[in-house]
Write an enzyme that holds these catalytic residues in place. Structure first.
Site, PDB file in Angstrom:
ATOM      1  N   ASP A 298       0.806  -1.215   0.000  1.00 14.77           N
ATOM      2  CA  ASP A 298       0.000   0.000   0.000  1.00 14.77           C
ATOM      3  C   ASP A 298       0.845   1.275   0.000  1.00 14.77           C
ATOM      4  OD1 ASP A 298      -2.848   1.179   0.858  1.00 14.77           O
ATOM      5  OD2 ASP A 298      -1.353   2.124   2.144  1.00 14.77           O
ATOM      6  N   GLU A 368       1.092  -0.797  -5.030  1.00 16.55           N
ATOM      7  CA  GLU A 368       0.153   0.289  -5.312  1.00 16.55           C
ATOM      8  C   GLU A 368       0.909   1.601  -5.379  1.00 16.55           C
ATOM      9  OE1 GLU A 368      -3.541   2.897  -3.598  1.00 16.55           O
ATOM     10  OE2 GLU A 368      -1.738   2.509  -2.449  1.00 16.55           O
TER      11      GLU A 368
HETATM   12  C1  GLC Z   1      -4.043   3.408  -0.238  1.00 18.57           C
HETATM   13  C2  GLC Z   1      -5.384   2.785  -0.012  1.00 18.57           C
HETATM   14  C3  GLC Z   1      -6.305   3.796   0.555  1.00 18.57           C
HETATM   15  C4  GLC Z   1      -5.747   4.289   1.854  1.00 18.57           C
HETATM   16  C5  GLC Z   1      -4.344   4.808   1.671  1.00 18.57           C
HETATM   17  C6  GLC Z   1      -3.665   5.006   2.980  1.00 18.57           C
HETATM   18  O1  GLC Z   1      -4.087   4.368  -1.212  1.00 18.57           O
HETATM   19  O2  GLC Z   1      -5.864   2.245  -1.184  1.00 18.57           O
HETATM   20  O3  GLC Z   1      -7.577   3.290   0.749  1.00 18.57           O
HETATM   21  O4  GLC Z   1      -6.562   5.291   2.358  1.00 18.57           O
HETATM   22  O5  GLC Z   1      -3.539   3.924   0.946  1.00 18.57           O
HETATM   23  O6  GLC Z   1      -3.341   3.785   3.552  1.00 18.57           O
END
Ligand code: GLC
Ligand code: MG
Length: 664
Positions: A298, A368
C-alpha cells in the site's frame, strides 16, 4: 505337452545334427563329456505323465541359442536400451525447450474483496472473514483463483483498516486469528490464493510504537518522522496530506510535530531508521509463515521523505501559500519516490523469495502507486534485470477510460502501459478499487460489458473489484467521499441483498438496483454481465493465445479499438473488436490480409449477435458492444507487424503434437 512334441523335438535335433555334421549320439557324447545331463534322460522325463514342470535348461539353451530366437532377442534388448536413452533425451529436451509455465498470479484475475462489504456472517452489518469463507463458491463459479483482501488488521477504523493498530492481530469486527487461519486453510484446499494488504507507510496513532515514540522511548524515538514546531505556530513546511491540508500535526505529549501523508491518525513511519525496516520484515515473515500467498503493498511511494524537509515547489507559483492545501497544488518532489525506496522494496521482495522457494508456493507482490503521467516512475516497481521487485505495479490507467470513452482513448491508455513496460514483464489492468468511483458509474452501464471484455482479453492479469462482475454501481451517499463505491455486494434479491441475512443492518445502504442486479439473478441469465465475465475468464484460461500469446493492435478509430491475440504455430487466433464510442459503426478490416474473409463471432456482449458471421470488410458493432471473434489462419499477424505487437515471454506451439516450446 502335445502328443507329438517329443517327435518334433527329436526331428529337429537330428536335422541340426546332420547340418552340423554330427549325429545325435555324437552330440550326446559331447554333452556327456562336459558333464551335461544325457538327452535320453530328458526324453525319459518327458515321456512320463506328470504335471508340466517347465522346459529343462538344456532344451531351453538349445532353443534360445538358435539365431531365430537369439537375433530377435538381441534386437529387442538393444531397442529397449535405445528407447530408454531416447526417452531420457526427449525428457531433457522438453524440459530445456519448454517455456516457463504461467504462475498463479498470471493465470487468474486478481479479485479484490473489501471485507466490510463482501458478506456479513454475524449480523452486525459489517462483512467479516467468516462471511468470505461462506462465499468461496463464488470464485469457483467465476474460475478466479487469486483473492486480495483489503486490510483486516486490528484498527480503530479511521481509514477502515488502513490505519493499523496491530499488524499481527485481526480486528474483532472481522473475526479472530482462528477465523483467519480457517479461511486461509479452506481457500488453499480449494486451490485459491490469499493476498493480504500490507501497509508499510504508516500505522494508526494508536499503535504501540507511536505511543512509545511520542514518549521518547529510546528505542522507538525515531520510529516516526518528528520535527520541531510550535503548537499554534507555522507548520514545519508546506507539505500536504493526500487527504488535504498540512501533513504535520502537533503532538502535545512529545511537544513536536509528526508527519502524516494521509490522515492525522496515520503517522508516517520513518524508513530511514533501519529498525523500522526490520520491524516490517518481521511482520512480512509473520504472515508468510502463516501461509499467505502474497502482499499488495500500500501507498509505497510515500515511504521516504527528503531529510532536508524543504518546501515543495508549487504547481502554480503565484498561488497564495495558504491556499496550497491539496496534493495537486504541489510537485511532490520531497515526499514521494525518494532515492532508496526501491532498495527497501527489493529487500521485502528478497524476503518473500525465500518463501517462494517452497515448490508451488510462489509469493506474489503487487505494488500500489499512483504516478499519473509519470509512468516511468511506476514502471520502476517492476525491478531490474538484476534485482526483482514487484511482480507488477498496479496499472490504473484504464480508470481514466470514462474521461473520453472512445476507441482511440482506450488504445491510448492501453498503450501507455504496453509502450512503457520493461521488456518481458507482465502487464495488468485495473478498472476499479475501494478508492475510485465504480467504472459502471463513471463510464455508464452501457460500457460495463465491453470494459470487462477488454480486461479479460488484454494480455496480463485482470483485476476485478468486488461487484464489477455483476456491473454494480456506486450508491448515492455523501457521508464520506469513498463510501459510494463500497456498498455491500449484491448477492440476491432477498433481505439486504443476501449480504446480511440475520438482522436489518448494513454499514452502508445497498444500491437500490439490487433486486435485479445481483449474483443469483445473473447466474440464471446467460446473457448477464456475470455470465459474460465467467465465459470470458474461462475462455481466457483455456486458450493459449489469450493467456500468453501475442497482443497486436489492428485497428483504432474514434469508436472502435481492435486487437488480435495469437500464438506462433497455432492456427486458432482471436480478434477482439470493442466499440467504446458514441455511435454504431461498421469496421472495415479488409486490408488486414492475415485475417480470413469471413469472421464468425464467438461471443458478443450483445447476446443476439453471438454466432453472427461478418465479412471482414463489414464488422458491425453497436455502442458499448464488444466482439470476440475466433478464427483459423495459417498466417500470423505479428511477424509482419512487429511494431504493433507485444508478448511477455515468447512461446511457440507445435500443433502436430500439441506442445508449447521456447522459440526466438
Ligand atoms: C491506499 C489505499 C487507501 C488508503 C491509503 C492510505 O491508497 O488504497 O484506501 O486510504 O492507501 O493507507
Ligand atoms: Mg460482521
Amino acid at each position: 505337452i502335445p502328443k507329438d512334441f517329443f517327435k518334433k523335438l527329436q526331428k529337429c535335433l537330428s536335422k541340426r545334427g546332420s547340418r552340423d555334421n554330427i549325429s545325435v549320439s555324437d552330440s550326446e557324447e559331447k554333452r556327456d563329456s562336459i558333464g551335461v545331463k544325457r538327452l535320453s534322460d530328458a526324453r525319459d522325463e518327458y515321456t512320463q505323465i506328470k504335471p508340466y514342470a517347465g522346459m529343462p535348461k538344456e532344451v531351453l539353451v538349445l532353443y534360445s541359442s538358435k539365431a531365430r530366437y537369439r537375433v530377435p532377442r538381441e534386437i529387442l534388448f538393444w531397442l529397449t536400451v535405445c528407447c530408454t536413452l531416447a526417452l531420457v533425451a526427449v525428457t531433457i529436451a522438453v524440459i530445456a525447450l519448454s517455456p516457463k509455465c504461467l504462475s498463479w498470479w498470471q493465470a487468474s484475475p486478481v479479485y479484490q474483496i473489501y471485507p466490510r462489504s463482501f458478506k456479513d456472517s454475524d449480523g452486525d452489518g459489517v462483512g467479516d472473514l467468516k462471511g468470505i469463507k461462506e462465499k468461496l463458491d463464488h470464485f469457483e463459479y467465476l474460475n478466479i483463483k487469486s483473492i486480495w483482501i483489503s486490510p483486516f488488521y486490528r484498527s480503530p477504523m479511521k481509514d477502515f483498516g488502513y490505519d493499523v493498530e496491530d499488524f499481527r492481530d485481526i480486528d474483532p469486527l472481522f473475526g479472530t486469528m482462528k477465523d483467519f487461519e480457517e479461511l486461509l486453510a479452506t481457500m488453499h484446499s480449494k486451490g485459491l490464493r490469499l493476498i493480504m494488504d500490507f501497509i508499510p507507510n504508516h500505522t494508526s496513532d494508536r499503535h504501540r510504537w507511536f505511543n512509545l515514540s511520542r514518549t521518547r522511548d529510546p528505542h522507538y524515538e525515531d520510529y516516526y518522522v518528528w520535527t520541531d514546531c510550535k503548537p499554534d505556530g507555522p507548520k514545519p513546511n508546506n507539505w500536504v496530506s493526500i487527504f488535504g491540508n498540512s501533513s504535520w500535526t502537533y503532538d502535545e505529549v512529545r511537544g513536536q510535530c509528526y508527519l502524516h501523508q494521509f490522515l492525522k491518525e496515520q503517522p508516517d513511519l520513518n524508513f530511514r531508521n533501519p529498525d523500522v525496516i526490520n520491524e516490517m520484515i518481521d511482520i512480512i515473515h509473520f504472515w508468510l509463515d502463516k501461509g499467505v500467498d502474497g502482499f499488495r503493498m500500500d501507498a509505497v511511494k510515500h515511504m521516504l521523505e527528503a531529510p532536508h524537509m524543504r518546501d515543495e515547489p508549487q504547481v502554480d507559483p503565484n498561488k497564495p501559500p495558504e491556499l496550497v492545501t491539496t496534493e495537486w497544488d504541489l510537485h511532490s518532489d520531497y515526499t514521494t519516490s525518494q532515492v532508496g525506496l526501491h532498495d527497501i522494496l527489493r529487500e521485502f521482495r528478497a524476503q518473500m523469495d525465500i518463501y517462494s522457494q517452497e515448490p508451488g508456493r510462489y509469493r506474489f507482490m503487487v505494488i500500489e502507486s499512483y504516478d499519473y503521467e509519470e509512468v516511468y516512475k511506476t514502471m520502476m516497481y517492476y525491478g531490474t534485470k538484476l534485482e526483482k521487485e514487484g511482480d507488477f505495479p498496479f496499472n490504473f490507467y484504464l480508470l481514466d477510460l470514462p474521461q473520453n470513452t472512445s476507441g482511440a482513448w482506450a488504445k491510448h491508455l492501453v498503450h501507455l502501459w504496453m509502450g512503457n513496460m520493461p521488456k518481458g514483464k507482465w502487464p495488468n489492468w485495473v478498472v476499479g478499487n475501494h478508492d475510485r468511483t465504480r467504472i459502471s458509474s463513471s463510464a455508464g452501464q452501457l460500457y460495463v460489458r465491453a470494459i470487462n471484455m477488454l480486461l479479460l482479453t488484454l494480455p496480463g492479469t485482470a483485476t476485478t473489484y468486488y461487484g464489477e462482475e455483476i456491473g454494480m454501481e456506486n450508491i448515492n451517499v455523501t457521508s464520506a467521499s469513498r463510501d459510494p463505491q463500497r456498498s455491500p455486494l449484491q448477492w440476491n434479491a432477498n433481505m439486504n441483498a443476501g449480504f446480511n441475512d440475520k438482522t436489518n443492518l448494513t454499514w452502508l445502504p445497498l444500491h437500490p438496483d439490487y433486486e435485479t442486479v445481483n449474483v443469483e439473478a445473473q447466474m440464471k441469465d446467460d446473457g448477464s454481465v456475470l455470465a459474460q465475465y465467467r465465459f470470458l475468464n474461462t475462455l481466457r484460461q483455456s486458450e493459449l493465445p489469450l493467456n500468453r500469446g501475442w497482443f497486436c493492435y489492428v485497428h483504432t478509430d474514434a469508436n472502435v479499438f481492435s486487437y488480435i491475440r495469437e500464438l506462433d504455430g497455432l492456427k486458432r487466433a482471436f480478434l477482439i473488436v470493442v466499440n467504446f464510442g458514441k455511435e454504431s459503426v461498421v469496421t472495415d478490416l479488409s486490408s488486414v490480409r492475415e485475417l480470413p474473409d469471413e469472421l464468425k463471432v464467438l461471443m458478443s456482449t450483445n447476446k443476439v449477435n453471438d454466432g453472427k458471421v461478418f465479412p471482414k470488410s463489414r464488422i458491425q458493432t453497436e455502442v458499448g458492444e464488444g466482439l470476440v471473434i475466433q478464427y483459423s489462419t495459417n498466417t500470423r499477424f505479428n511477424p509482419n507487424h512487429p511494431e504493433e505487437c507485444y508478448i511477455s515471454e515468447k512461446a511457440c506451439y507445435l500443433e502436430t503434437i500439441g506442445i508449447l516450446y521456447k522459440c526466438q
